[in-house]
Design a protein around this motif. Structure first.
Motif, PDB file in Angstrom:
ATOM      1  N   VAL A  10      59.857  51.872  23.342  1.00 31.77           N
ATOM      2  CA  VAL A  10      59.665  50.139  22.549  1.00 31.77           C
ATOM      3  C   VAL A  10      59.663  49.499  24.451  1.00 31.77           C
ATOM      4  CG1 VAL A  10      58.798  48.138  20.792  1.00 31.77           C
ATOM      5  CG2 VAL A  10      59.360  50.665  20.575  1.00 31.77           C
ATOM      6  N   HIS A  11      58.086  49.194  24.874  1.00 27.05           N
ATOM      7  CA  HIS A  11      58.375  48.180  26.159  1.00 27.05           C
ATOM      8  C   HIS A  11      57.556  46.607  25.224  1.00 27.05           C
ATOM      9  CE1 HIS A  11      57.720  45.743  29.707  1.00 27.05           C
ATOM     10  NE2 HIS A  11      56.235  46.029  29.012  1.00 27.05           N
ATOM     11  N   ARG A  12      57.596  45.980  25.038  1.00 29.89           N
ATOM     12  CA  ARG A  12      57.502  44.648  24.440  1.00 29.89           C
ATOM     13  C   ARG A  12      56.477  44.081  25.789  1.00 29.89           C
ATOM     14  NH1 ARG A  12      58.496  41.382  19.595  1.00 29.89           N
ATOM     15  NH2 ARG A  12      57.655  42.497  18.754  1.00 29.89           N
ATOM     16  N   GLY A  13      54.886  43.781  25.839  1.00 24.17           N
ATOM     17  CA  GLY A  13      54.648  43.740  27.291  1.00 24.17           C
ATOM     18  C   GLY A  13      53.820  42.207  26.463  1.00 24.17           C
ATOM     19  N   THR A  14      53.883  41.944  27.987  1.00 21.46           N
ATOM     20  CA  THR A  14      52.581  39.851  27.466  1.00 21.46           C
ATOM     21  C   THR A  14      51.212  39.880  26.857  1.00 21.46           C
ATOM     22  OG1 THR A  14      52.772  39.657  29.152  1.00 21.46           O
ATOM     23  CG2 THR A  14      54.011  38.750  28.875  1.00 21.46           C
ATOM     24  N   ALA A  15      50.832  41.467  26.748  1.00 21.62           N
ATOM     25  CA  ALA A  15      49.010  41.472  26.553  1.00 21.62           C
ATOM     26  C   ALA A  15      48.385  41.809  26.103  1.00 21.62           C
ATOM     27  CB  ALA A  15      48.805  42.062  28.877  1.00 21.62           C
ATOM     28  N   PRO A  16      47.237  41.091  25.599  1.00 19.71           N
ATOM     29  CA  PRO A  16      46.780  41.879  24.644  1.00 19.71           C
ATOM     30  C   PRO A  16      46.336  43.146  23.971  1.00 19.71           C
ATOM     31  CG  PRO A  16      45.202  40.867  25.710  1.00 19.71           C
ATOM     32  CD  PRO A  16      46.531  40.678  26.740  1.00 19.71           C
ATOM     33  N   ASP A  55      51.626  55.670  33.728  1.00 26.20           N
ATOM     34  CA  ASP A  55      53.317  54.263  33.160  1.00 26.20           C
ATOM     35  C   ASP A  55      52.483  53.078  34.848  1.00 26.20           C
ATOM     36  OD1 ASP A  55      52.194  56.115  36.221  1.00 26.20           O
ATOM     37  OD2 ASP A  55      53.699  56.596  36.672  1.00 26.20           O
ATOM     38  N   PHE A  56      51.241  53.244  34.803  1.00 28.96           N
ATOM     39  CA  PHE A  56      51.236  51.852  34.592  1.00 28.96           C
ATOM     40  C   PHE A  56      51.032  50.979  33.906  1.00 28.96           C
ATOM     41  CE2 PHE A  56      46.573  54.363  34.440  1.00 28.96           C
ATOM     42  CZ  PHE A  56      46.152  54.252  33.413  1.00 28.96           C
ATOM     43  N   ALA A  57      50.544  51.215  32.577  1.00 23.76           N
ATOM     44  CA  ALA A  57      50.497  50.449  31.384  1.00 23.76           C
ATOM     45  C   ALA A  57      51.323  49.603  31.695  1.00 23.76           C
ATOM     46  CB  ALA A  57      50.323  51.183  30.624  1.00 23.76           C
ATOM     47  N   ALA A  58      52.930  49.010  31.692  1.00 23.60           N
ATOM     48  CA  ALA A  58      53.378  48.903  31.845  1.00 23.60           C
ATOM     49  C   ALA A  58      53.393  47.356  32.193  1.00 23.60           C
ATOM     50  CB  ALA A  58      54.998  48.804  31.549  1.00 23.60           C
ATOM     51  N   GLY A  59      52.897  47.478  33.789  1.00 24.33           N
ATOM     52  CA  GLY A  59      52.570  46.632  34.846  1.00 24.33           C
ATOM     53  C   GLY A  59      51.853  46.024  34.339  1.00 24.33           C
ATOM     54  N   MET A  60      50.564  47.101  33.454  1.00 22.63           N
ATOM     55  CA  MET A  60      49.061  45.524  33.441  1.00 22.63           C
ATOM     56  C   MET A  60      49.488  44.904  32.056  1.00 22.63           C
ATOM     57  SD  MET A  60      46.333  48.572  34.337  1.00 22.63           S
ATOM     58  CE  MET A  60      44.635  47.356  33.654  1.00 22.63           C
ATOM     59  N   GLY A  61      51.066  44.783  31.896  1.00 25.07           N
ATOM     60  CA  GLY A  61      51.356  43.747  30.835  1.00 25.07           C
ATOM     61  C   GLY A  61      50.777  44.565  29.849  1.00 25.07           C
ATOM     62  N   SER A  63      51.680  46.520  25.694  1.00 25.51           N
ATOM     63  CA  SER A  63      52.663  47.234  25.161  1.00 25.51           C
ATOM     64  C   SER A  63      52.778  48.905  25.056  1.00 25.51           C
ATOM     65  CB  SER A  63      53.135  46.013  24.151  1.00 25.51           C
ATOM     66  OG  SER A  63      53.044  45.180  23.961  1.00 25.51           O
ATOM     67  N   VAL A  64      53.944  49.362  24.812  1.00 22.22           N
ATOM     68  CA  VAL A  64      53.874  50.686  25.656  1.00 22.22           C
ATOM     69  C   VAL A  64      54.795  51.367  24.098  1.00 22.22           C
ATOM     70  CG1 VAL A  64      53.676  52.574  26.422  1.00 22.22           C
ATOM     71  CG2 VAL A  64      53.369  51.220  27.591  1.00 22.22           C
ATOM     72  N   VAL A  65      54.433  51.984  23.143  1.00 23.80           N
ATOM     73  CA  VAL A  65      55.344  52.855  22.184  1.00 23.80           C
ATOM     74  C   VAL A  65      54.854  54.259  22.927  1.00 23.80           C
ATOM     75  CG1 VAL A  65      55.613  52.832  19.683  1.00 23.80           C
ATOM     76  CG2 VAL A  65      54.839  50.829  20.564  1.00 23.80           C
ATOM     77  N   ARG A  66      56.285  54.670  21.968  1.00 23.01           N
ATOM     78  CA  ARG A  66      56.262  56.015  22.436  1.00 23.01           C
ATOM     79  C   ARG A  66      57.795  56.823  21.573  1.00 23.01           C
ATOM     80  NH1 ARG A  66      59.820  59.655  25.912  1.00 23.01           N
ATOM     81  NH2 ARG A  66      58.276  61.938  26.742  1.00 23.01           N
ATOM     82  N   THR A  67      57.325  58.245  21.091  1.00 23.69           N
ATOM     83  CA  THR A  67      58.343  59.156  20.294  1.00 23.69           C
ATOM     84  C   THR A  67      59.208  60.223  21.619  1.00 23.69           C
ATOM     85  OG1 THR A  67      59.369  60.212  18.815  1.00 23.69           O
ATOM     86  CG2 THR A  67      56.802  59.947  19.200  1.00 23.69           C
ATOM     87  N   SER A  68      60.166  60.471  21.897  1.00 25.43           N
ATOM     88  CA  SER A  68      60.240  61.573  22.221  1.00 25.43           C
ATOM     89  C   SER A  68      60.225  62.636  21.947  1.00 25.43           C
ATOM     90  CB  SER A  68      62.180  61.284  23.539  1.00 25.43           C
ATOM     91  OG  SER A  68      63.225  61.229  22.475  1.00 25.43           O
ATOM     92  N   ILE A  69      60.426  62.860  20.203  1.00 25.70           N
ATOM     93  CA  ILE A  69      60.534  63.666  19.307  1.00 25.70           C
ATOM     94  C   ILE A  69      58.883  64.758  19.156  1.00 25.70           C
ATOM     95  CG2 ILE A  69      60.541  64.267  16.509  1.00 25.70           C
ATOM     96  CD1 ILE A  69      63.272  63.607  17.837  1.00 25.70           C
ATOM     97  N   SER A  70      59.370  65.880  19.561  1.00 27.22           N
ATOM     98  CA  SER A  70      57.926  66.191  19.612  1.00 27.22           C
ATOM     99  C   SER A  70      57.662  67.196  18.338  1.00 27.22           C
ATOM    100  CB  SER A  70      58.817  67.555  19.770  1.00 27.22           C
ATOM    101  OG  SER A  70      57.462  69.240  19.693  1.00 27.22           O
ATOM    102  N   ARG A  71      55.682  66.422  18.144  1.00 27.98           N
ATOM    103  CA  ARG A  71      55.261  66.743  16.888  1.00 27.98           C
ATOM    104  C   ARG A  71      54.761  67.770  16.049  1.00 27.98           C
ATOM    105  NH1 ARG A  71      49.131  67.724  19.760  1.00 27.98           N
ATOM    106  NH2 ARG A  71      48.718  67.099  17.089  1.00 27.98           N
TER     107      ARG A  71
END
Length: 276
Positions: A10-16, A55-61, A63-71
């Motif tokens: 989880v990366h908490r960003g500053t943008a909406p 991978d540019f998402a965080a740099g645009m501010g 928030s990114v949520v990802r799971t490493s577990i296979s579907r």
């Protein structure tokens, strides 16, 4: 400190803008692996390389949520009640027992423990995603939830013919404002890629569950046909040719469009959030 499980990033960003990456994981839990037909088959339907593509998402501010577990362990984009998102059409379950092509994923008699996997993997993902959405909404008033996906371009069991490149899902317009959908469509249509809105893919559980424009949460799903961003072999695939490698140069045109889409999402959210 946090007690967040290791498989959640989880990366908490500053943008909406909150970005969900629910199907990019390839990790197979140790207690599940012996029950599977093969590791390759269990990972076959991964949304390959989507975390690199976005991978540019965080740099645009964002928030990114990802799971490493296979579907294959659990699909966090399925309704946990078991209700089909696409009644009458082929799909896979909360704990998939077949691949998209209909191949059995498990050895005979080794059915998944759905309740246990929901508690272990599904619930933590949604707790994290919900927290980021609510934080962004509380901060900005309006937030866009962007759910990132991809799928092979030709899967006869799921859809006829060849899938368009951009498949935008907004739950038939219910999960976001018409203005946001139109802005994303315009960006897609200005490219050399094909686009459809609310076609075979209208948005999964994430889009439908969280999208609530009246609360200031505008949710969209983008299902990319794999050929749009990677040298995909069309038709049946095997361990010798799937997944195709990620090539940044090949992916550059669609990535440029995705950056523009994120810019449009941010502009929309900020405009809505600034309204009295």
């Amino acid at each position: 400190m946090t007690d967040r499980p290791d498989f959640l990033s989880v990366h908490r960003g500053t943008a909406p803008l909150v970005v969900s990456l629910p199907h990019t994981g390839t990790d197979i839990p140790d207690d599940i692996a012996p029950d599977l037909v093969s590791p390759w088959l269990a990972r076959k339907d991964c949304d390959w390389w989507i975390e690199q593509l976005y991978d540019f998402a965080a740099g645009m501010g964002a928030s990114v949520v990802r799971t490493s577990i296979s579907r294959t362990a659990v699909d966090v984009n399925r309704d946990p009640s078991g209700v089909s998102l696409y009644p009458g059409q082929a799909t896979t379950e909360l704990c998939p027992t077949t691949s998209f092509d209909g191949e059995p994923l498990y050895r005979d008699g080794k059915d998944p423990d759905v309740a246990a996997r929901r508690a272990a993997y599904f619930d933590p993902y949604h707790a994290a995603l919900s927290a980021e959405i609510e934080h962004a909404r509380a901060t900005h008033g309006t937030v866009v939830l962007y759910d990132c996906h991809s799928i092979r371009s030709v899967i006869p069991r799921l859809f006829p013919g060849t899938l368009p490149d951009f498949n935008l899902g907004t739950n038939s317009g219910a999960s976001c404002a018409a203005e946001l959908q139109a802005a994303i469509e315009a960006i897609c249509d200005a490219t050399a890629f094909s686009r459809v809105s609310n076609g075979r893919f209208k948005g999964g559980y994430i889009t439908r569950h969280y999208g609530a424009p009246e609360r200031g949460v505008h949710a969209v799903q983008m299902e990319l046909a794999c050929r749009a961003y990677m040298p995909e072999p069309l038709g049946p695939v095997g361990p010798d040719n799937w997944p195709a490698p990620y090539d940044p140069a090949y992916a550059a045109p669609v990535r440029s469009a995705l950056v523009a889409i994120f810019e449009a999402c941010l502009a929309f959210a900020r405009s809505e959030g600034a309204r009295p």
